[in-house]
Enzyme design. Structure first.
Site, PDB file in Angstrom:
ATOM      1  NE  ARG A 125       0.920  -3.771   3.279  1.00  0.00           N
ATOM      2  CZ  ARG A 125       0.303  -2.676   3.728  1.00  0.00           C
ATOM      3  NH1 ARG A 125       0.972  -1.789   4.422  1.00  0.00           N
ATOM      4  NH2 ARG A 125      -0.982  -2.465   3.509  1.00  0.00           N
TER       5      ARG A 125
ATOM      6  CG  ASP B  47      -6.839  -1.510   9.484  1.00  0.00           C
ATOM      7  OD1 ASP B  47      -6.066  -0.587   9.777  1.00  0.00           O
ATOM      8  OD2 ASP B  47      -6.452  -2.584   8.977  1.00  0.00           O
TER       9      ASP B  47
ATOM     10  CG  HIS C  99       0.214   1.607  10.532  1.00  0.00           C
ATOM     11  ND1 HIS C  99      -0.474   1.318   9.392  1.00  0.00           N
ATOM     12  CD2 HIS C  99       1.521   1.441  10.235  1.00  0.00           C
ATOM     13  CE1 HIS C  99       0.376   0.984   8.437  1.00  0.00           C
ATOM     14  NE2 HIS C  99       1.603   1.030   8.910  1.00  0.00           N
TER      15      HIS C  99
ATOM     16  CG  MET D 256      -9.456   2.683  16.593  1.00  0.00           C
ATOM     17  SD  MET D 256      -8.035   3.639  16.046  1.00  0.00           S
ATOM     18  CE  MET D 256      -8.073   5.026  17.162  1.00  0.00           C
ATOM     19  N   GLY D 257     -10.684   2.525  12.202  1.00  0.00           N
ATOM     20  CA  GLY D 257     -11.216   1.968  10.965  1.00  0.00           C
ATOM     21  C   GLY D 257     -11.731   3.025  10.021  1.00  0.00           C
ATOM     22  CG  PHE D 258     -14.584   5.203  10.136  1.00  0.00           C
ATOM     23  CD1 PHE D 258     -14.848   4.266  11.129  1.00  0.00           C
ATOM     24  CD2 PHE D 258     -15.450   5.288   9.056  1.00  0.00           C
ATOM     25  CE1 PHE D 258     -15.959   3.442  11.054  1.00  0.00           C
ATOM     26  CE2 PHE D 258     -16.570   4.474   8.973  1.00  0.00           C
ATOM     27  CZ  PHE D 258     -16.822   3.553   9.971  1.00  0.00           C
TER      28      PHE D 258
ATOM     29  NE  ARG E 111      21.604  13.334  10.175  1.00  0.00           N
ATOM     30  CZ  ARG E 111      21.243  14.302  10.991  1.00  0.00           C
ATOM     31  NH1 ARG E 111      20.177  15.035  10.675  1.00  0.00           N
ATOM     32  NH2 ARG E 111      21.893  14.564  12.082  1.00  0.00           N
TER      33      ARG E 111
ATOM     34  CG  HIS F  92      -5.844   6.143   4.447  1.00  0.00           C
ATOM     35  ND1 HIS F  92      -4.858   6.679   3.666  1.00  0.00           N
ATOM     36  CD2 HIS F  92      -5.478   4.873   4.721  1.00  0.00           C
ATOM     37  CE1 HIS F  92      -3.931   5.760   3.460  1.00  0.00           C
ATOM     38  NE2 HIS F  92      -4.267   4.668   4.088  1.00  0.00           N
TER      39      HIS F  92
ATOM     40  NE  ARG G 149      -6.328  -0.683   1.380  1.00  0.00           N
ATOM     41  CZ  ARG G 149      -5.466  -0.379   2.345  1.00  0.00           C
ATOM     42  NH1 ARG G 149      -4.419  -1.162   2.585  1.00  0.00           N
ATOM     43  NH2 ARG G 149      -5.641   0.701   3.086  1.00  0.00           N
TER      44      ARG G 149
ATOM     45  CG  HIS H 143      -2.169   0.832   0.998  1.00  0.00           C
ATOM     46  ND1 HIS H 143      -2.493   1.893   1.810  1.00  0.00           N
ATOM     47  CD2 HIS H 143      -3.167   0.748   0.080  1.00  0.00           C
ATOM     48  CE1 HIS H 143      -3.629   2.439   1.396  1.00  0.00           C
ATOM     49  NE2 HIS H 143      -4.058   1.759   0.352  1.00  0.00           N
TER      50      HIS H 143
END
Ligand code: SDX
Length: 382
Positions: free
Chosen positions: A344, A319, A224, A262-264, A363, A266, A276, A189
């Site tokens: 992944r 997710d 994540h 969570m799950g919403f 760096r 991006h 997806r 991804h």
């Protein structure tokens, strides 16, 4: 001195040039080696897509047979890996056990290969690691929960074997197909935090195992990969508190407390639907029918999605459907993020190999806003 630019969280910053994948948000495509990931997921299973991600082209019949055979033959892990899990406290997170086992497996590689970070060595070690990831992941959970180890069955394909080691039963075709589809959706991804972590580590010419270990630590975070587990816990929490009838109020209360659902959302898709998630959600009804709590959980799932879109203009990311799909497949919630990492791994191997092929040490610089011109006075050591 290069032009000084600062973007919090490196938002919008191009970190590298790659031929592996690109989130073409404007065209709603997840480009993987020139193919649309959703089209790959609809037509192919995980193993040929893993070959494409790692080698850069879809395999012909001979290449696929050899790759599949390699994944079956290399799946067996040293028994010491299971002893390592037995040494761990039962409260150990599966993700931490997985991360430790990945590091441990490095010591079974030829030290000369570890010290020689060529793309060829990365791909050879990475394919071996990919073969072993389902075995260490399923059995980390088993040993931590005092269940007997289930060794891989070389007569089973990658996804079927993985589900078999998790549940102890060989999955039916519907479960295998849907689980395999989720692995393909997770395979690669572009430049998420975990992939970036792997490339930063690889850029010092450190080895593949160290890079994947760093990526594992990153993926565990709830912002994540850890989100899929949080989704499952949230849906079950709503079910326990009264089900679909309380779902909207549950979300509104959490949003009022400025909590993240969570799950919403991006970083890249922003206020767009993760392709997806759009693909995987279509497979939920089929699974919901087969689970006693399935219909109610699916109603909750839909109400939460509607509420988040209306209140925050946010759509699900990958997710969100995965959290429900894995629960309906009978997968323990603690395995959700570890499974994400297994899928992944193919993408991580490709990125580490590409980094070593065209390396430039990462760096970055900083904008310093601390104090200046201070001098140590005579400090008396007591
Ligand atoms: C994955 O990078 C990848 O590709 C990752 C991944 C992959 O395949 O590797 O796609 C997998 O990690 C998917 C993301 C899983 N994480 C979650 O579902 C955690 C919940 N999501 C959020 O924390 C958030 O959306 C992020 C972390 C995913 C993205 O955050 P950003 O880009 O830093 O956005 P932000 O935090 O600046 O939020 C912008 C606004 C804020 O509102 P205001 O404070 O400005 O009013 O949107 C709000 C946020 O409060 N917001 C949310 C929200 N996500 C963003 N509000 C409630 N719930 C959310 N989930």
């Amino acid at each position: 001195m290069a032009q000084e630019t600062y973007s919090p969280g490196l938002e919008g910053v191009i970190a590298t040039i790659t031929e592996i994948s690109y989130l073409d948000v404007d065209h709603g495509q997840i480009l993987v080696r020139g193919y649309d990931l959703i089209e790959l997921a609809r037509h192919l299973s995980y193993v040929p897509v893993a070959y494409l991600v790692i080698h850069g082209h879809l395999p012909n019949d001979e290449e696929l047979a050899a790759f599949d055979q390699r994944l079956r033959e290399d799946a067996v892990v040293p028994q010491e890996v299971y002893q390592l899990f037995q040494l761990m406290p039962k409260t150990t997170a599966v993700m931490d056990a997985q991360r430790t086992a990945i590091s441990f497996l490095a010591s079974y590689e030829d030290p000369a290969m570890l010290r020689t970070p060529t793309p060829e060595n990365d791909i050879a070690m990475g394919t071996r690691l990919l073969a072993r990831m389902p075995v260490i992941t399923a059995n980390a959970y088993r040993v931590l929960h005092d269940q007997p180890v289930v060794e891989p069955d070389p007569s089973l394909g990658f996804s079927e074997n993985f589900l078999y080691m998790i549940t102890g039963q060989k999955p039916d075709e519907t479960a295998r197909r849907i689980f395999d589809l989720t692995l393909t959706c997770y395979i690669e991804h572009e430049m998420p935090n975990s992939t970036f972590a792997a490339r930063v580590i690889a850029s010092t010419l450190s080895d593949l195992y160290g890079a994947v270990t760093g990526a594992t630590a990153s993926l565990k975070g709830p912002l994540h990969g850890g989100a899929n587990e949080a989704v499952a816990h949230m849906l079950l929490d709503i079910l326990e508190q009264g089900g679909a009838d309380v779902a909207e109020r549950y979300i509104l209360d959490r949003l009022a407390r400025k909590e993240r659902i969570m799950g919403f959302g991006h970083r890249v898709y922003m206020k767009k639907y993760d392709p997806r998630a759009a693909l995987m959600k279509d497979f939920i009804p089929e699974l919901a029918k087969r689970h006693p709590q399935g219909e109610e959980l699916y109603r909750i799932y839909q109400i939460v999605e509607e509420t988040m879109h209306r209140e925050k203009g946010l759509f699900p990311n990958a997710d969100y459907p995965v959290g429900l799909i894995y629960y309906l497949l009978g997968i323990p919630i603690d395995l959700d993020t570890p499974i994400f990492l297994v899928a992944r791994t193919a993408g991580l191997v490709a990125h580490v190999a590409e980094q070593h092929a065209h390396n430039r040490l990462f760096r970055p610089r900083v904008r310093y806003e601390g104090p200046r011109d201070l001098h140590p006075t005579q400090v008396t050591v007591h």
